[in-house]
Write a protein that holds these residues in place. Structure first.
Motif, PDB file in Angstrom:
ATOM      1  N   GLU A 155      45.344  88.827 -57.072  1.00  0.00           N
ATOM      2  CA  GLU A 155      45.624  87.631 -56.306  1.00  0.00           C
ATOM      3  C   GLU A 155      46.784  86.837 -56.884  1.00  0.00           C
ATOM      4  N   SER A 156      46.985  86.920 -58.203  1.00  0.00           N
ATOM      5  CA  SER A 156      48.056  86.160 -58.842  1.00  0.00           C
ATOM      6  C   SER A 156      49.418  86.810 -58.650  1.00  0.00           C
ATOM      7  N   TYR A 157      49.494  88.129 -58.598  1.00  0.00           N
ATOM      8  CA  TYR A 157      50.786  88.820 -58.599  1.00  0.00           C
ATOM      9  C   TYR A 157      51.143  89.459 -57.263  1.00  0.00           C
ATOM     10  N   SER A 158      50.179  89.637 -56.403  1.00  0.00           N
ATOM     11  CA  SER A 158      50.486  90.353 -55.159  1.00  0.00           C
ATOM     12  C   SER A 158      51.193  89.427 -54.175  1.00  0.00           C
ATOM     13  N   GLU A 159      52.080  90.014 -53.365  1.00  0.00           N
ATOM     14  CA  GLU A 159      52.764  89.287 -52.296  1.00  0.00           C
ATOM     15  C   GLU A 159      52.094  89.544 -50.958  1.00  0.00           C
ATOM     16  N   SER A 160      51.293  90.600 -50.891  1.00  0.00           N
ATOM     17  CA  SER A 160      50.606  90.940 -49.640  1.00  0.00           C
ATOM     18  C   SER A 160      49.277  91.575 -49.988  1.00  0.00           C
ATOM     19  N   ASP A 161      48.293  91.342 -49.150  1.00  0.00           N
ATOM     20  CA  ASP A 161      46.969  91.918 -49.426  1.00  0.00           C
ATOM     21  C   ASP A 161      46.952  93.410 -49.223  1.00  0.00           C
ATOM     22  N   ALA A 162      47.936  93.980 -48.502  1.00  0.00           N
ATOM     23  CA  ALA A 162      47.915  95.402 -48.169  1.00  0.00           C
ATOM     24  C   ALA A 162      48.839  96.234 -49.035  1.00  0.00           C
ATOM     25  N   ASP A 163      49.619  95.618 -49.937  1.00  0.00           N
ATOM     26  CA  ASP A 163      50.611  96.343 -50.725  1.00  0.00           C
ATOM     27  C   ASP A 163      50.251  96.273 -52.192  1.00  0.00           C
ATOM     28  N   CYS A 164      50.472  97.411 -52.846  1.00  0.00           N
ATOM     29  CA  CYS A 164      50.240  97.480 -54.298  1.00  0.00           C
ATOM     30  C   CYS A 164      51.372  96.721 -54.994  1.00  0.00           C
ATOM     31  N   PRO A 165      51.058  95.783 -55.863  1.00  0.00           N
ATOM     32  CA  PRO A 165      52.116  95.010 -56.543  1.00  0.00           C
ATOM     33  C   PRO A 165      53.018  95.888 -57.384  1.00  0.00           C
ATOM     34  N   THR A 166      52.526  96.992 -57.924  1.00  0.00           N
ATOM     35  CA  THR A 166      53.327  97.849 -58.797  1.00  0.00           C
ATOM     36  C   THR A 166      54.275  98.713 -57.976  1.00  0.00           C
ATOM     37  N   CYS A 167      53.832  99.226 -56.866  1.00  0.00           N
ATOM     38  CA  CYS A 167      54.661 100.124 -56.052  1.00  0.00           C
ATOM     39  C   CYS A 167      55.540  99.386 -55.038  1.00  0.00           C
TER      40      CYS A 167
END
Length: 941
Positions: free
Chosen positions: A848-860
């Protein structure tokens, strides 16, 4: 002394008998009956009138019955009983409504003085405020005369025994008044008069044998003996300020005038004087003259003594007799209501009304007595307009008589009132130029001349060749004393050839333009004109140099150039000029003076070089002109050494950095004078590499063409392509230069091989050996590139197969998440946690802290986003390429289509920093294709 017989006689008074007003019931007891009810009766005074006086709007009479009568302007006679026996003397004050009288209440010599306040009443009669005996001592004597000072502090009584008493203090009250004997003599006192001069009060005393004056306002009452001639009763009077308040004594032979300390003028008026009176500037004399009787030559002595008397009114200032008439037995002469009234023994009152000034003047005009008319007008205080009218008529009279000198003197006195053109027209004849000059001179002295008058006067001077008068006229001490229009005078003097006088006026009155115009156009004194400009204030020096600079430069170029240098750097007027008070350090715009040097290139060069050295911030026009001048000198110079020097100066000026903002202008100048080094320098400074290439191509300088490509090929790669095209078109053997160009084209990958071959095919001297190495190297690189591309294709296919398998597994097989650590914080996973199919797992709070979208992996996400952008760009380029190809095939003007896409920036190279090296290579290949396409379209059109 002047004999009255020599004086002219006039009738300036109208005589008539005073009539009673209509409706009068007869206040006068002896009035004669009227002939009709509507006919006025002649006014008749009571009988026995012995004394009279006037003032405060009434005529006052005293009679033998002791009554005092008052005749106001309404002519309603009133009276009251003042004394029991008779009234002998009256004195009516002019500034106060106070009447002093002397009379008798009982038989014998015991005169009483009574002071009456006419504003107050006592039982219907005026209030008597004071009664006292006139005789101060015990010796009886008769009162001969009486006078009272207007300040009510002095009263003097004269007696027949020669004594005079002075009553000092408030004459209306006993306790505030003191009586003392002022004068004692052996001759009867016949006249008294007070004269006030400042704070000093004098008393004139006249007897039958002498005249003397006393100072009664001080102590001891000093006395001055004035004369040893006296006069009879009522033959003395005090004049008004027009005659300086002199005391008038009318003797039988002469009339004398006296100041308090000396005797004044005298007038010889014949006849036995009976009455002397002063009226509004006139001396009124009533005398008995034997010439009145028509039988004077034939009758006896007794018959010559007649009761007829002659009344003369003398104007002492103007020396004429204003009126003369014969009366029978005159009692007295009174002045009131602006007229004279003559009382005769028969009780009649004759009014003498003075004619108005205009009527008197007309009478004098008819007799051509203009001088007398002028004097009369001045004494009557006629206004300036009236005087001017007299002067004009007098001048016209003299002019008609041929006395032009006298006429012009009278016309001069009309200046300011009479239109000058009226006079000027009369004296325009050449024979009367002296008179015209005199009139115009006075007109200028009174500062009433206009420009036309100044022109006319100066023309008179020049016609008369009167240089002394001319100099006197123009040489005034200060500008405030100038009585003429200076500019007009300068024009006239210049036109008449009086240049020195015109210069004097121009210099002294700061008409700088006229001074320079005369010096340069008439006298041709260029040195003096330049010196004069050098001492002017800055603004005027600047404007005059702009106006006359070309003339001065033509005749005295060196001195003019020197002055211009100072004017444009640090102008300081010469000390002798009026500009030494100017603020120092003023400088003009040097660019504005360049046209002055049109025909003086040597001085122009010196001026421009001086300005560029002394004043580096000079206007750009200075440097432009200097460059043009140096290029001209360089172009026309034949001496090699001098030409080299001029070449260096021109290059130095170009390199000074003064032509950055006017690059085009400097380039045009160099091209006009074929200054090649300057042209090339400016091309290089302006980054016009194509022009540099074009210049060397035009001059077939092969080595310089290659050198230009080497120096500027990095900034403009197309230079190599142009060089190759140029050498390809040459029929000479240019293998060396072609090889050098091909080497750079190959290193930089500037042209596709096919285009290189097609370009060199135009040269018949170029063989395959020239491009063999180039083609071999190019084919080798192409082979290597093909191998790399095939390897990349194979790798992409394998990668694609692997990804498809993973996709299939994700669709058909379960996914086991075996991650034990969070992909973000690298800590052990704890529930709740988030897992993605790509294999990454996260703490929920980390996700929740690093993601920009609920459907996308923050790393990829970053890598996926880059791939998606590349896919979208490829799709856009594919669509744009298809559209471009379609328009290019369908359009009849392929070049317009390409130009449109160029204008929209379609062919601009865009390099992303995130692109991998392969992407950059692809972009380079696309650029090559674009060039091929462009070349193809050119050949197609």
């Amino acid at each position: 002394m002047a004999a009255y017989l020599q004086w002219r006689r006039f009738v300036f008074f109208d005589k008539e008998l005073v009539k009673e007003p209509l409706g009068n019931d007869g206040a006068a007891p002896t009035a004669a009956p009227a002939s009709g009810p509507a006919v006025s009766k002649f006014l008749c005074l009571p009988p026995g009138i012995t004394v009279c006086d006037s003032g405060r709007g009434s005529l006052v009479f005293g009679d033998m019955e002791g009554q005092i009568w008052f005749l106001p302007r309404s002519l309603q006679l009133t009276g009251f009983q003042a004394y029991k026996l008779r009234v002998t003397h009256l004195y009516q004050l002019k500034q106060h409504n106070i009447l002093a009288s002397v009379g008798e209440d009982e038989e014998g010599i015991n005169p009483l003085v009574k002071i009456w306040n006419l504003e107050k009443r006592d039982g219907g009669n005026p209030l008597c405020t004071r009664i006292f005996p006139a005789i101060p001592g015990t010796e009886p004597t008769v009162v001969s005369c009486l006078t009272v000072h207007e300040n009510l502090n002095f009263m003097a009584i004269g007696f027949t025994d020669g004594s005079v008493t002075l009553n000092k203090g408030d004459i209306t009250r006993d306790r505030h008044s003191k009586t003392q004997i002022l004068h004692k003599g052996n001759y009867p006192v016949t006249g008294l008069a007070f004269r006030q001069a400042g704070k000093t009060t004098h008393l004139f005393v006249v007897t039958t044998e002498n005249v003397q004056s006393y100072i009664v306002s001080g102590k001891d009452y000093p006395r001055v003996e004035l004369d040893t001639h006296g006069c009879g009763l009522r033959c003395s009077a005090l004049s008004d300020p027009s005659q300086d308040l002199q005391f008038i004594v009318a003797g039988d032979e002469c009339v004398y005038l006296y100041q308090p300390d000396e005797r004044g003028p005298c007038f010889a008026f014949e006849g036995h004087k009976l009455i002397a009176h002063w009226f509004r500037g006139y001396l009124v004399i009533v005398s008995r003259d034997r010439k009145v009787s028509p039988k004077s030559e034939f009758t006896s002595r007794d018959s010559q003594s007649s009761d007829k008397q002659i009344l003369n009114i003398y104007d002492l200032c103007n020396k004429f007799i204003a009126y003369s008439a014969v009366f029978e037995d005159v009692v007295d002469v009174l002045a009131e209501w602006g007229s004279l009234y003559v009382l005769t023994r028969d009780g009649r009152v004759h009014a003498l009304q003075e004619k108005d000034t205009q009527t008197k003047l007309e009478m004098l005009f008819k007799k051509n007595l203009f001088e007398m008319a002028i004097n009369l007008a001045k004494s009557q205080h006629l206004d300036s307009d009236g005087l001017a009218q007299i002067f004009m008529q007098y001048g016209d009279h003299l002019y008609s008589k041929g006395n032009h000198d006298g006429a012009v003197q009278q016309y001069i006195r009309t200046i300011g009132k009479l239109e000058p053109s009226y006079v000027i027209r009369k004296f325009l004849d050449a024979q009367r130029i002296h008179n015209l000059t005199a009139y115009l001179q006075t007109l200028h002295r009174q500062s009433l001349a206009n420009a036309d008058h100044t022109t006319l006067l100066l023309n008179c001077y020049t016609k008369l060749k009167d240089s002394s008068k001319l100099e006197e006229f123009i040489k005034t001490k200060s500008e405030s004393e100038v009585h003429f229009d200076v500019e007009t005078a300068i024009k006239v003097l210049r036109q008449a050839g009086y240049y020195s006088h015109a210069l004097y006026l121009a210099e002294n009155h700061a008409h700088h333009e006229w001074y320079l115009k005369i010096q340069l156009e008439d006298i041709k004194n260029y040195q003096e004109a330049l010196r004069y400009i050098g001492k002017l204030p800055f603004e005027q020096a600047e404007s005059n140099m702009k106006r006359y600079g070309k003339i001065l430069m033509h005749h005295i170029p060196e001195q003019t150039t020197q002055l211009l240098k100072g004017l444009c750097t640090d102008y300081r007027p010469s000390l002798e000029g009026r500009g030494d008070r100017e603020t120092l350090g003023c400088r003009a715009n040097s660019e504005e003076f360049i046209p002055i040097f049109a025909n003086n290139p040597r001085e122009l060069k010196a001026f421009l070089e001086h300005m560029s050295e002394v004043q580096p911030d000079s206007p750009q026009g200075i440097y432009d002109t200097l460059l043009e001048l140096r290029l001209q000198n360089w172009a026309h110079e034949k001496d090699p050494q001098v030409k080299e020097k001029l070449h260096a100066e021109a290059i130095s000026l170009l390199k000074s950095g003064r032509f950055c903002d006017v690059f085009d202008k400097a380039l045009v100048l160099c091209q006009m004078h074929d200054f090649q080094d300057g042209v090339l320098y400016l091309y290089e400074q302006g980054k016009l590499f194509q022009q540099i290439m074009h210049y060397h191509v035009q001059h077939e300088q092969y080595r310089q063409v290659v050198a230009v490509c080497e120096r500027h090929g990095e900034q403009e790669p197309c230079l190599w392509e142009q060089a190759l095209s140029y050498f390809a078109r040459k029929e000479e053997d240019c293998k060396e230069y072609v090889a050098a160009v091909l080497k750079h084209i190959e290193n930089k990958n500037l042209m596709p091989p096919l285009l290189v071959v097609q370009t060199l095919a135009h040269n018949s001297t170029a063989t395959l050996s020239v491009i063999r190495d180039y083609l071999v190297q190019k084919l080798q690189k192409q082979s290597q590139q093909i191998a790399q591309d095939e390897l990349r294709v194979r790798r992409y296919r394998e990668e694609t197969t692997r990804i498809r398998q993973e996709i299939q597994e994700l669709k058909a097989s379960p996914k086991i998440f075996q991650k034990t650590k969070c992909s973000i914080c690298n800590s052990a996973l704890e529930l709740p946690s988030v897992h993605f199919l790509c294999g990454h797992s996260f703490h929920q709070h980390c996700f929740e802290s690093y993601s920009e979208s609920d459907a996308d992996c923050p790393t990829c996400l970053p890598e996926n986003r880059k791939v998606m952008d590349m896919i979208r760009a490829q799709e856009q380029k594919r669509d744009l390429h298809d559209q471009f190809q379609h328009q290019l095939k369908c359009s009849s003007d392929s070049f317009s289509v390409i130009a449109d896409y160029f204008g929209r920036g379609v062919f601009n190279k865009l390099t992303l920093l995130t692109d991998p090296p392969a992407a950059r290579l692809t972009a380079s290949l696309e650029a090559g294709l674009q060039r091929d396409l462009l070349m193809h379209s050119r050949r197609g059109t």
